[in-house]
Motif scaffolding. Structure first.
Motif, PDB file in Angstrom:
ATOM      1  N   PRO A  81       0.842  -1.209   0.000  1.00  0.00           N
ATOM      2  CA  PRO A  81       0.000   0.000   0.000  1.00  0.00           C
ATOM      3  C   PRO A  81       0.873   1.254   0.000  1.00  0.00           C
ATOM      4  O   PRO A  81       1.962   1.265   0.572  1.00  0.00           O
ATOM      5  CB  PRO A  81      -0.792  -0.117   1.309  1.00  0.00           C
ATOM      6  N   LEU A  82       0.398   2.290  -0.676  1.00  0.00           N
ATOM      7  CA  LEU A  82       1.140   3.546  -0.761  1.00  0.00           C
ATOM      8  C   LEU A  82       0.402   4.651  -0.012  1.00  0.00           C
ATOM      9  O   LEU A  82      -0.823   4.759  -0.124  1.00  0.00           O
ATOM     10  CB  LEU A  82       1.323   3.964  -2.229  1.00  0.00           C
ATOM     11  N   ALA A  83       1.159   5.455   0.721  1.00  0.00           N
ATOM     12  CA  ALA A  83       0.574   6.612   1.401  1.00  0.00           C
ATOM     13  C   ALA A  83       0.150   7.622   0.351  1.00  0.00           C
ATOM     14  O   ALA A  83       0.963   8.049  -0.470  1.00  0.00           O
ATOM     15  CB  ALA A  83       1.582   7.223   2.362  1.00  0.00           C
ATOM     16  N   ALA A  84      -1.107   8.011   0.373  1.00  0.00           N
ATOM     17  CA  ALA A  84      -1.651   8.921  -0.644  1.00  0.00           C
ATOM     18  C   ALA A  84      -1.025  10.309  -0.593  1.00  0.00           C
ATOM     19  O   ALA A  84      -0.982  11.007  -1.602  1.00  0.00           O
ATOM     20  CB  ALA A  84      -3.164   9.021  -0.491  1.00  0.00           C
ATOM     21  N   ALA A  85      -0.512  10.704   0.560  1.00  0.00           N
ATOM     22  CA  ALA A  85       0.036  12.059   0.712  1.00  0.00           C
ATOM     23  C   ALA A  85       1.435  12.199   0.124  1.00  0.00           C
ATOM     24  O   ALA A  85       1.954  13.314   0.024  1.00  0.00           O
ATOM     25  CB  ALA A  85       0.070  12.437   2.195  1.00  0.00           C
ATOM     26  N   LEU A  86       2.045  11.093  -0.282  1.00  0.00           N
ATOM     27  CA  LEU A  86       3.421  11.131  -0.791  1.00  0.00           C
ATOM     28  C   LEU A  86       3.466  10.673  -2.244  1.00  0.00           C
ATOM     29  O   LEU A  86       2.643   9.870  -2.675  1.00  0.00           O
ATOM     30  CB  LEU A  86       4.316  10.210   0.039  1.00  0.00           C
ATOM     31  N   PRO A  87       4.473  11.146  -2.986  1.00  0.00           N
ATOM     32  CA  PRO A  87       4.675  10.584  -4.327  1.00  0.00           C
ATOM     33  C   PRO A  87       4.909   9.069  -4.199  1.00  0.00           C
ATOM     34  O   PRO A  87       5.512   8.617  -3.225  1.00  0.00           O
ATOM     35  CB  PRO A  87       5.923  11.300  -4.838  1.00  0.00           C
ATOM     36  N   PRO A  88       4.428   8.277  -5.142  1.00  0.00           N
ATOM     37  CA  PRO A  88       4.510   6.819  -5.013  1.00  0.00           C
ATOM     38  C   PRO A  88       5.912   6.267  -4.719  1.00  0.00           C
ATOM     39  O   PRO A  88       6.062   5.386  -3.865  1.00  0.00           O
ATOM     40  CB  PRO A  88       3.988   6.321  -6.362  1.00  0.00           C
ATOM     41  N   PHE A  89       6.939   6.755  -5.395  1.00  0.00           N
ATOM     42  CA  PHE A  89       8.274   6.222  -5.120  1.00  0.00           C
ATOM     43  C   PHE A  89       8.701   6.545  -3.700  1.00  0.00           C
ATOM     44  O   PHE A  89       9.285   5.722  -3.011  1.00  0.00           O
ATOM     45  CB  PHE A  89       9.312   6.738  -6.130  1.00  0.00           C
ATOM     46  N   VAL A  90       8.405   7.741  -3.246  1.00  0.00           N
ATOM     47  CA  VAL A  90       8.753   8.165  -1.890  1.00  0.00           C
ATOM     48  C   VAL A  90       7.994   7.319  -0.872  1.00  0.00           C
ATOM     49  O   VAL A  90       8.524   7.003   0.201  1.00  0.00           O
ATOM     50  CB  VAL A  90       8.453   9.671  -1.700  1.00  0.00           C
TER      51      VAL A  90
END
Length: 176
Positions: free
Chosen positions: A73-82
């Motif tokens: 899962p990716l944090a929505a508040a950050l760019p995906p790679f970050v």
């Protein structure tokens, strides 16, 4: 932030602040991001400035795909790679720089700029970089110049004299 995260994955360092998401913080001392990788990428000499936004977008697209394929899962508040954890960043970069990847040259070039920033601080005058405690130059053991601003190596860098100076060499080191 995305390109700094890429640089930090190539040469990791410690977080610059608690809010630093680009730097994963998996190593002590300064890494490529602290050494100025973004400044080197933006420098006119490197010629990368016109494509940086596109590279960041492409890297984030690869990160989105990678996260979906691997169930991260990716944090929505950050760019995906970050938003990727450090081990996942490493895995993605290994994929992008593999010999058979069609975009390999782009990602290897980006990695090279990260190492250039760390190894040489090419965006700064060497004496200024050393005075500011440039993380790469200090890690590599660069010595500051003598009081007059010149570097001298009286003990020879190889521990022995490799050749005698030409008899016509002037005191400044120039040939006559």
């Amino acid at each position: 932030m995305t390109l700094e995260a890429y640089a930090d994955t190539i040469l990791p360092g410690e977080k610059r602040s608690a809010e630093d998401h680009a730097v994963a913080g998996v190593a002590s001392g300064g890494g490529a991001a602290s050494a100025g990788a973004l400044e080197v990428l933006r420098s006119p000499e490197g010629g990368m400035e016109p494509v940086l936004e596109t590279l960041a977008e492409q890297l984030n697209e690869h990160a989105r795909r990678f996260a979906e394929e691997h169930g991260h899962p990716l944090a929505a508040a950050l760019p995906p790679f970050v938003a990727l954890a450090y081990p996942e960043r490493v895995s993605l970069i290994q994929e992008l720089t593999a010999p058979d990847h069609v975009e390999r040259e782009l990602w290897v070039s980006l990695a090279m700029f990260s190492t250039i920033a760390f190894d040489s601080g090419s965006h700064l005058h060497t004496t200024d970089a050393l005075a500011a405690g440039h993380p790469g130059l200090t890690t590599l053991g660069y010595f500051p110049p003598d009081a007059d601003g010149l570097w001298r190596f009286p003990a020879y860098s190889y521990g022995r004299q490799l050749a005698r100076p030409h008899p016509d060499t002037t005191p400044s080191g120039s040939p006559a």
